[in-house]
Structure formats: structure tokens, C-alpha cells
Design an enzyme around this catalytic site. Structure first.
Site, PDB file in Angstrom:
ATOM      1  N   ARG A 196     -41.604  -9.871 -68.093  1.00  0.00           N
ATOM      2  CA  ARG A 196     -42.422  -8.738 -67.641  1.00  0.00           C
ATOM      3  C   ARG A 196     -43.256  -8.242 -68.814  1.00  0.00           C
ATOM      4  O   ARG A 196     -42.798  -7.416 -69.602  1.00  0.00           O
ATOM      5  CB  ARG A 196     -41.536  -7.609 -67.114  1.00  0.00           C
ATOM      6  CG  ARG A 196     -40.844  -7.909 -65.800  1.00  0.00           C
ATOM      7  CD  ARG A 196     -40.112  -6.681 -65.281  1.00  0.00           C
ATOM      8  NE  ARG A 196     -39.707  -6.828 -63.895  1.00  0.00           N
ATOM      9  CZ  ARG A 196     -38.523  -7.270 -63.496  1.00  0.00           C
ATOM     10  NH1 ARG A 196     -37.613  -7.606 -64.379  1.00  0.00           N
ATOM     11  NH2 ARG A 196     -38.248  -7.379 -62.201  1.00  0.00           N
TER      12      ARG A 196
ATOM     13  N   ARG B 278     -45.651 -13.238 -66.894  1.00  0.00           N
ATOM     14  CA  ARG B 278     -46.430 -12.636 -65.817  1.00  0.00           C
ATOM     15  C   ARG B 278     -47.552 -11.801 -66.431  1.00  0.00           C
ATOM     16  O   ARG B 278     -47.331 -11.069 -67.389  1.00  0.00           O
ATOM     17  CB  ARG B 278     -45.513 -11.740 -64.985  1.00  0.00           C
ATOM     18  CG  ARG B 278     -46.269 -10.975 -63.926  1.00  0.00           C
ATOM     19  CD  ARG B 278     -45.332 -10.318 -62.965  1.00  0.00           C
ATOM     20  NE  ARG B 278     -44.690  -9.148 -63.538  1.00  0.00           N
ATOM     21  CZ  ARG B 278     -43.768  -8.435 -62.891  1.00  0.00           C
ATOM     22  NH1 ARG B 278     -43.371  -8.817 -61.699  1.00  0.00           N
ATOM     23  NH2 ARG B 278     -43.228  -7.383 -63.437  1.00  0.00           N
TER      24      ARG B 278
ATOM     25  N   GLU C 277     -45.010 -11.717 -53.148  1.00  0.00           N
ATOM     26  CA  GLU C 277     -44.299 -10.434 -53.060  1.00  0.00           C
ATOM     27  C   GLU C 277     -44.912  -9.466 -52.057  1.00  0.00           C
ATOM     28  O   GLU C 277     -44.499  -8.322 -51.968  1.00  0.00           O
ATOM     29  CB  GLU C 277     -44.113  -9.782 -54.444  1.00  0.00           C
ATOM     30  CG  GLU C 277     -45.300  -9.787 -55.342  1.00  0.00           C
ATOM     31  CD  GLU C 277     -44.988  -9.254 -56.741  1.00  0.00           C
ATOM     32  OE1 GLU C 277     -43.891  -8.769 -57.010  1.00  0.00           O
ATOM     33  OE2 GLU C 277     -45.900  -9.332 -57.578  1.00  0.00           O
TER      34      GLU C 277
ATOM     35  N   ASN D 150     -38.116  -8.086 -54.801  1.00  0.00           N
ATOM     36  CA  ASN D 150     -38.032  -6.607 -54.867  1.00  0.00           C
ATOM     37  C   ASN D 150     -39.203  -5.994 -54.111  1.00  0.00           C
ATOM     38  O   ASN D 150     -39.034  -5.113 -53.274  1.00  0.00           O
ATOM     39  CB  ASN D 150     -38.078  -6.112 -56.317  1.00  0.00           C
ATOM     40  CG  ASN D 150     -37.034  -6.766 -57.182  1.00  0.00           C
ATOM     41  OD1 ASN D 150     -36.027  -7.230 -56.669  1.00  0.00           O
ATOM     42  ND2 ASN D 150     -37.272  -6.827 -58.479  1.00  0.00           N
ATOM     43  N   ASP D 151     -40.390  -6.473 -54.437  1.00  0.00           N
ATOM     44  CA  ASP D 151     -41.559  -5.934 -53.751  1.00  0.00           C
ATOM     45  C   ASP D 151     -41.654  -6.461 -52.330  1.00  0.00           C
ATOM     46  O   ASP D 151     -42.029  -5.736 -51.417  1.00  0.00           O
ATOM     47  CB  ASP D 151     -42.838  -6.274 -54.533  1.00  0.00           C
ATOM     48  CG  ASP D 151     -43.080  -5.251 -55.625  1.00  0.00           C
ATOM     49  OD1 ASP D 151     -42.944  -4.055 -55.338  1.00  0.00           O
ATOM     50  OD2 ASP D 151     -43.358  -5.646 -56.763  1.00  0.00           O
TER      51      ASP D 151
HETATM   52  C1  PEP Z   1     -40.320  -8.353 -57.688  1.00  0.00           C
HETATM   53  O1  PEP Z   1     -41.138  -7.601 -57.143  1.00  0.00           O
HETATM   54  O2  PEP Z   1     -39.369  -8.857 -57.098  1.00  0.00           O
HETATM   55  C2  PEP Z   1     -40.437  -8.661 -59.117  1.00  0.00           C
HETATM   56  C3  PEP Z   1     -39.691  -9.564 -59.681  1.00  0.00           C
HETATM   57  O3  PEP Z   1     -41.318  -7.931 -59.824  1.00  0.00           O
HETATM   58  P1  PEP Z   1     -41.069  -6.421 -60.263  1.00  0.00           P
HETATM   59  O4  PEP Z   1     -39.668  -6.045 -59.925  1.00  0.00           O
HETATM   60  O5  PEP Z   1     -41.349  -6.327 -61.721  1.00  0.00           O
HETATM   61  O6  PEP Z   1     -42.074  -5.678 -59.447  1.00  0.00           O
HETATM   62 MG    MG Z   2     -42.964  -7.095 -58.143  1.00  0.00          MG
END
Ligand code: PEP
Ligand code: MG
Length: 760
Positions: free
Chosen positions: A471, A507, A605, A628-629
């Protein structure tokens, strides 16, 4: 009606404690509804009985004395039904229960409304009237429902504040006081709380004992003098533009700061033992409350001026206070809103746990906490932050609970969990160099998500086979300006070198949503649907190009870089980004750097990307799912909002179906597909992803040994059967319990979360 409602809520909000809040409620509601009686009964958690806490109209001597069982009387009935009960003749109702102490026999009309906070009945508010005068109409019922809904949160908060002060509703000493939040990072911490608060915010200043009273007074007086001279200066500057009566206002402010007004009272409180900031908070808020109660609109408005004066004095004091703070051993850091920058503030080795009022388990600060292995509770909306400094606390990051004033038995319970965890971690260390392979020979790569420098060592120690998500915004977030190309290059080089020859997936900058840069603020109504990730960087190619250039130069001689694009929702974004990356690649080569073109991938995502998996895959080298998103966007649940955290289901059938679709479609296009969301680090999630055919799972280093151990203990056949079984189910809760049961039957219980439910 609306202004009456607002005024009541405002006054209750300003109350010092629960008793005062309830007294204001009963007096004001009785007045506003023109009734003979208004009373509040609250559930005493110790006894589960309704206790009469405040009344206007009944005998005051009954307060704290009269109580009803959980479903006793009309009050109990309102609580059980969780809806208003409006009766013309209460005494004729079979559930009517008469308490001679209250003197309520005169009142036949009864309207009771439940006070509900987060689905929990806190109590009942009742208005009563003699039958001959009237019965309550629909409008009155609606008014009481509105008041009750608005005040439930305030009542819950005041109750919590009282409990933390050592008293339950009955005044008995409270212990093992549990506050609920949501799990942020797993693990248990037993430690001492340290409240960290935003600058110049009076309400969030915690209480502290003054260590040196003279020093605190001097600090306060200096600040007062600074504010006085500021006011004089502003007054002089505006002299020409103001009328005499407006100029006189500045004299009023100066007088407020006089020794026999605000200043004198603050000094008295410091002498009584509170530190200067806490004393200032108390006196200022008292003045504010006093002014807010005044009927005259002009004078009521002055409350704002007083708050502003207090804030100015506070800001000067905070500027003077030495930044060097003494954190206790096993610090549990508590804040209204934890930020990634705060995580680094505590002296190394002293941070044991984290608690945040705002945010949820999917907020980025929680993800960082997991990476650091610090037990965390997020979204603890009812904790009385200001009263928590320096207290003994237990943080249960598994269940999202915090215990204040813990008993020895509770501490012993949690110490045993900590010991078990240590023993389990020791057992898993041995797996570091073992392959991640099922009992029937299927391999899946285990990668790590990184961002912090400390992640490198931890990842290597845990046997990571590469980095699935670096990240890059983390180094941006702990800076005070955009890092230069050279600074970025050094930082990226460190990552690439540490993991070489394994790859590092970097990323591109993913800011927006809940990740803001202090030096590049993005203020939006709907940040998660707004200017985020690739949308920002394509609009600012100067940021994107510098970052990609730094990445490419950093990879010279190592060639283990992969670049990944976040928040892609359109094919054109991929094409534009690829165009820029190729441009930089050629430029950097022309500058003489001997680099190879890195693999470029896209994060899936948002739901749009799921439906375009094939088209995306055809344009890039790999795909990685950001679950996650993806979960937040599929379920329309803000990952940062504790109110809806209970709806954020990683095992929702829609999420599982989308994840499987992406894996199938990516493979059809002949591309590798990985996942870097938190689900990959959950033992149950990892097993389903393995069965879906994901080539690699990328997770927090802390979770890697556990996931590897589970994978090595099951067969692909078992995992596939389990996936086929749960994919037929239509409820996330049933899916989760089916997974838990399957783990138990396969003797994998130790991988499920430990901890203690609040109700146990
Ligand atoms: C996600 O969205 O799953 C991801 C890995 O990115 P972040 O949690 O940093 O938004
Ligand atoms: Mg994300």
C-alpha cells in the site's frame, strides 16, 4: 414543534451527567406536552429491572426506590413490545401495577414509549394524566417517540459515563463494564488507557490529575494573556469597520477572561486538582450550558462565543505543552478517531491495544493495526472517552469489546487466552519454510500485504512468498507533503530489495475514501463513491508519473516489481494508466536505467469490474481482488461506518458468488488471479478461496502462519465440498455457522476466534 424538540435535545446534550440529563428530560417534556406527569424508567443491567430514575409529577421520594421486573407492569410491557402503549384507562389494564410510593393512582391516561439504542431497550419514558382532563392523541404519541429516539444515544452515553465513574444506576460500584464496538484487529490486550485527542477540541479533552499545580496555573495564565492580546489586536484592526456597539463586544470578551469570571473559576479548579486543560473544559462547558438555557435568543447565541474563547485558550495551552509524553507500559491508545499517523506515536514496545470511537474493522487504520498485530476495537460509539484516561482496560479484539474496571477473574480469563495465543504462534513458527500445500497436493501461494516498514521483517519471518499488495499510500500518509521522486525511490527500493527475488506488487497511490493526506485534503459528501484511487491519480498525472518513475528506477537490477491499479471501474482507466506507464518506462530507459517492463495488473474491487473481468484481464498481466472494497460496494455498506458494521458480511452469498466469478473469468482469459482483501487472511475465507481456484492469497503477515497451517491440514477435495455446500446457502450467518461447524468437525477449532461474548 421542531424548535421545542431541538431545544430539549440541545439541553439534554449539554447535561453534566445522567441524573441531570434525565431531570431535564422529564421537566421539559412535561412542560412541552403540558402533562401532569413525565417519568423515565431505565433498565438496571445488574438486576435487569426497570428503575424509576426521574419524574416530574410523581412523588420524588420514589426515585431510585420503585422498580419493576423485566416484563412487569405497563412499563415492562412497553419494553417487551418495543413499541408505544397509549391507554385511556391504565388502571383497568390487566398489566397495570400500582406502586403506592409514587402516588400515581390519580392518573388514568398513560402513554409509554420505549427508549431504544442500537436495538437495545434502555428504558421507558412515560407521560400520565388524569382521565377527566384528556387522553393522549396521535400527535403527542409521535412527539414522544421522536424525543425518545433522539435522546436514546445521549442517555446511553451518560449512563456509560456514570458507570465508568464507578457507579451503576443504583450507585453500586461497577466492575467488568463492557462497551461494545466491532473487531478491528484480533488479539487481547490488558493495559492502561491513554486518551489521544485532536487539538483545540474542548469536548475531547480528558480528565487528568495535575502533576504540578503552579505549573498548570502558569500555563493557563500565559494562554489567557495570549488570547487577550489577540482579541485586542483584532479589535483594533476592525476599529474602522465596526459600529461602537459591535466594538463593545470585544470588551465583553475581554471581561469574560477576567480573574473574577472564567479565569478565576478555572484557577480554582486547577487548585482542586484537575489539570489546566480539563479545568478549562469544565468551566467553559458550564458557561455554555448556562447560556444555552437562557430563553433570550441574543444571549443564547453568546454560548458560541464562549466556546470559541475556550477553544482559543486551549489551543495556546496545547501549543506550550511538551510533546514528549510518558506512555504507560501496555498502553491502550484511545481516540475519537484513530488515524494511521497516531499508530506511530506511542513509544516503541509500549503499545498494547487500540480503541477508536469512529471507524470499523474495515477502515484502513484497522488494517494497519492488524498488520502491526495490535489488538483493536473500532466503532466503540458509546465509550466515554474523556473519562477513560489512565484506567485499567481489557481490549478484546476478537469480539470487538472493551472492559473497564476488570475484575481479577476476568483478567485471569483473558490472560489465559493471551498465553494460548503465544503457544499457538510458537507452534506455527516451525512452518516458516514449509510449502503451502493441501494434503492432496494442491499448492497455493501465500503473499503478504505491506505498507509499514515493520511489515518487512515480520513478513520474512513468517515465510511470505512475495508481496501481493504494497500500500504505497502509507508512506504518503505519514509525510507532511508529497514525497519526492528520490524519497519514494528509496522507500520502494527497500521493499524490493528485502523481498528479491520474490516479487513485490506495488499499488499506485490509493487515496480518498477514508485515506486522506493532511496536505492534500479531499472533502466530499460521499468519499467512497467519489474521487478515489485511480480517479485521483489520472486527474493528477504529475503525481502518477513521479510515482511510477520512482518504482521503475527502484527496480533496476532486481526486476521483481509488479504494478497494480486500484479502484478501476472503466476499461478506459486501465488504458490511460497503461499508456502513462509505458511512457515512463521508455523515458526511464532512455535516461539509461537498465530495467525490464514490470507486469501490470488491475484490482477488482467494484462490482463493475466483476462484470468486466474478462475485458480487464485481456488488457493486463494479472488481476487481484480487493475484497474489502468489493464487499462494501456490493453490499452498499460503508466499510468505515460502525452503525452498519453488522451488515458488512464477508461471507455474504453475493460476495462469494462474485469472488468465484472473477476467478473463473480470469482463468478463462489465461491470467493469474490473486486476492489481497482481508478475507484471504481469515482461515475459513482462505479455504473457500483456495477451492475457487485463486492462485495466490495475499494477507497481513500476522495471519499467514495460521492460514498456511489450515491449508496444510485439509485436502482440496474437502475444501471444494465445503464451497459447493455453502454456495447453495442464502444467508451470510448460516454460511458462517456452516463453515465454523465444518472446521469443528475437522478438528480445526483452534483456528476459529477465541474471546468472550458480552452476554456470557
Ligand atoms: C481491498 O479493497 O480489498 C484492498 C485490498 O484495498 P484497501 O483495503 O487498501 O482498500
Ligand atoms: Mg481497496
Amino acid at each position: 414543534m421542531l424548535s421545542t424538540l431541538r431545544s430539549i435535545v440541545q439541553k439534554v446534550n449539554a447535561a453534566r451527567d445522567l441524573r441531570e440529563a434525565l431531570d431535564i428530560i422529564v421537566t421539559r417534556v412535561q412542560e412541552a406536552m403540558d402533562t401532569e406527569v413525565c417519568s423515565v424508567y431505565l433498565v438496571d443491567p445488574e438486576t435487569n429491572r426497570y428503575l424509576l430514575m426521574a419524574t416530574e409529577g410523581l412523588n420524588k421520594s420514589a426515585i431510585g426506590v420503585v422498580s419493576l421486573g423485566h416484563s412487569e407492569g405497563l412499563v415492562g410491557l412497553v419494553g417487551v413490545r418495543e413499541e408505544p402503549i397509549n391507554l385511556e384507562n391504565a388502571t383497568a389494564h390487566p398489566r397495570y401495577r400500582y406502586f403506592p410510593e409514587t402516588g400515581e393512582e390519580r392518573y388514568q391516561s398513560f402513554l409509554g414509549v420505549p427508549i431504544i439504542h442500537h436495538r437495545k431497550v434502555l428504558g421507558v419514558i412515560v407521560v400520565q394524566q388524569q382521565k377527566s382532563s384528556r387522553c393522549f392523541d396521535e400527535g403527542e404519541e409521535a412527539f414522544l417517540v421522536t424525543i425518545s429516539a433522539q435522546l436514546a444515544g445521549v442517555i446511553a452515553h451518560s449512563e456509560a459515563t456514570g458507570v465508568i465513574g464507578g457507579h451503576g444506576l443504583t450507585g453500586k460500584l461497577a466492575k467488568d463494564v463492557c462497551f461494545k464496538g466491532v473487531p478491528g484487529a484480533p488479539g487481547v490486550a490488558i493495559g492502561t488507557s491513554f486518551v489521544i485527542f485532536p487539538p483545540a477540541n474542548l469536548q475531547s479533552v480528558p480528565d487528568k490529575v495535575a502533576q504540578d499545580i503552579d505549573h498548570e496555573i502558569a500555563l493557563f495564565e500565559d494562554a489567557i494573556n495570549c488570547v487577550r492580546s489577540d482579541i485586542r489586536r483584532v479589535g483594533l484592526n476592525l476599529e474602522q469597520q465596526l459600529r461602537p456597539e459591535e466594538r463593545a463586544l470585544f470588551d465583553v470578551y475581554l471581561r469574560m477572561l477576567d480573574d473574577n469570571a472564567l479565569s478565576g473559576e478555572v484557577i480554582n479548579r486547577i487548585k482542586a486538582g484537575n489539570w489546566a486543560q480539563g479545568a478549562l473544559r469544565d468551566v467553559t462547558m458550564e458557561y455554555v450550558r448556562h447560556f444555552e438555557m437562557i430563553g433570550d435568543v441574543y444571549l443564547r447565541e453568546r454560548a458560541v462565543d464562549i466556546k470559541d474563547l475556550g477553544r482559543r485558550v486551549l489551543a495556546y495551552m496545547q501549543e506550550k505543552v511538551e510533546k514528549q509524553v510518558d506512555y504507560p507500559d501496555n498502553t491502550v491508545l484511545i481516540s475519537e478517531e484513530l488515524t494511521p499517523a497516531m499508530l506511530g506515536e506511542v513509544t516503541k514496545g509500549k503499545l498494547a491495544g487500540l480503541v477508536s470511537v469512529k471507524g470499523s474493522g474495515n477502515s484502513h487504520v484497522a488494517i494497519l493495526a492488524r498488520a502491526m498485530g495490535v489488538p483493536t476495537v473500532m466503532g466503540a460509539v458509546d465509550i466515554p472517552v474523556a473519562q477513560l484516561n489512565g484506567r485499567s482496560l481489557i481490549v478484546d479484539g476478537y469480539n470487538g469489546q472493551i472492559y473497564a474496571s476488570p475484575s481479577n477473574e476476568l483478567k485471569a480469563f483473558y490472560k489465559a487466552i493471551i498465553e494460548d495465543e503465544k503457544a499457538q504462534d510458537k507452534g506455527l513458527e516451525a512452518l516458516k519454510n514449509e510449502p503451502s500445500i493441501t494434503t492432496d497436493g494442491h499448492r497455493v501461494s501465500l503473499w503478504v500485504n505491506t505498507g509499514l516498514m515493520t511489515d518487512i521483517v515480520r513478513s520474512l519471518n513468517h515465510g511470505a512468498e512475495g508481496v501481493g499488495l504494497y500500500r504505497t499510500e502509507v508512506p504518503f500518509m505519514i509525510n507532511e507533503r508529497f514525497p519526492s521522486e528520490q524519497e519514494q525511490r528509496e522507500c520502494y527500493r527497500e521493499q524490493l530489495e528485502a523481498f528479491a527475488p520474490s516479487h513485490v506488487t506495488m499499488r499506485t497511490l490509493d487515496i480518498g475514501g477514508d485515506k486522506s493526506l493532511s496536505y492534500f485534503p479531499i472533502n466530499e459528501e460521499n468519499p467512497f463513491l467519489g474521487w478515489r484511487g485511480i480517479r485521483v491519480t489520472l486527474d493528477h498525472p504529475e503525481i502518477f508519473l513521479v510515482q511510477v518513475r520512482a518504482m521503475l528506477k527502484a527496480s533496476e537490477g532486481l526486476n521483481n516489481l509488479r504494478i497494480m491499479l486500484p479502484m478501476i471501474s472503466n476499461i478506459s482507466e486501465v488504458e490511460e494508466a497503461l499508456h502513462l506507464i509505458y511512457r515512463v518506462y521508455h523515458e526511464v530507459r532512455e535516461e539509461g536505467f537498465d530495467i525490464k517492463m514490470p507486469q501490470v495488473g488491475v484490482m477488482v474491487e467494484v462490482p463493475a469490474a466483476v462484470y468486466q473481468t474478462r475485458a480487464l484481464a485481456e488488457r493486463v498481466d494479472f488481476l487481484s481482488v480487493g475484497s474489502n472494497d468489493l464487499t462494501q460496494y456490493l453490499l452498499a455498506v460503508d466499510r468505515n461506518n460502525p452503525r452498519v458494521a453488522g451488515l458488512y458480511h464477508s461471507f455474504h452469498p453475493a460476495v462469494l458468488n462474485a469472488l468465484w466469478t472473477v476467478a473463473i473469468e480470469a482463468h478463462k482469459a489465461g491470467r493469474q488471479v490473486s486476492i489481497c482483501g482481508e478475507l484471504a487472511g481469515d482461515p475459513c475465507g482462505a479455504i473457500l478461496l483456495l477451492a475457487m481456484g485463486y492462485d495466490a492469497l495475499s494477507m497481513n503477515a500476522a495471519n499467514l502462519p495460521k492460514v498456511k497451517s489450515v491449508i496444510r491440514n485439509v485436502s482440496m477435495e474437502w475444501a471444494s465440498n465445503l464451497l459447493n455446500k455453502v454456495i447453495e446457502l442464502d444467508s451470510p450467518q448460516v454460511i458462517k455457522s456452516t463453515l465454523d461447524l465444518a472446521f469443528k468437525e475437522a478438528d480445526l477449532t483452534k483456528y476459529l476466534r477465541p474471546g468472550r461474548s458480552a452476554d456470557s
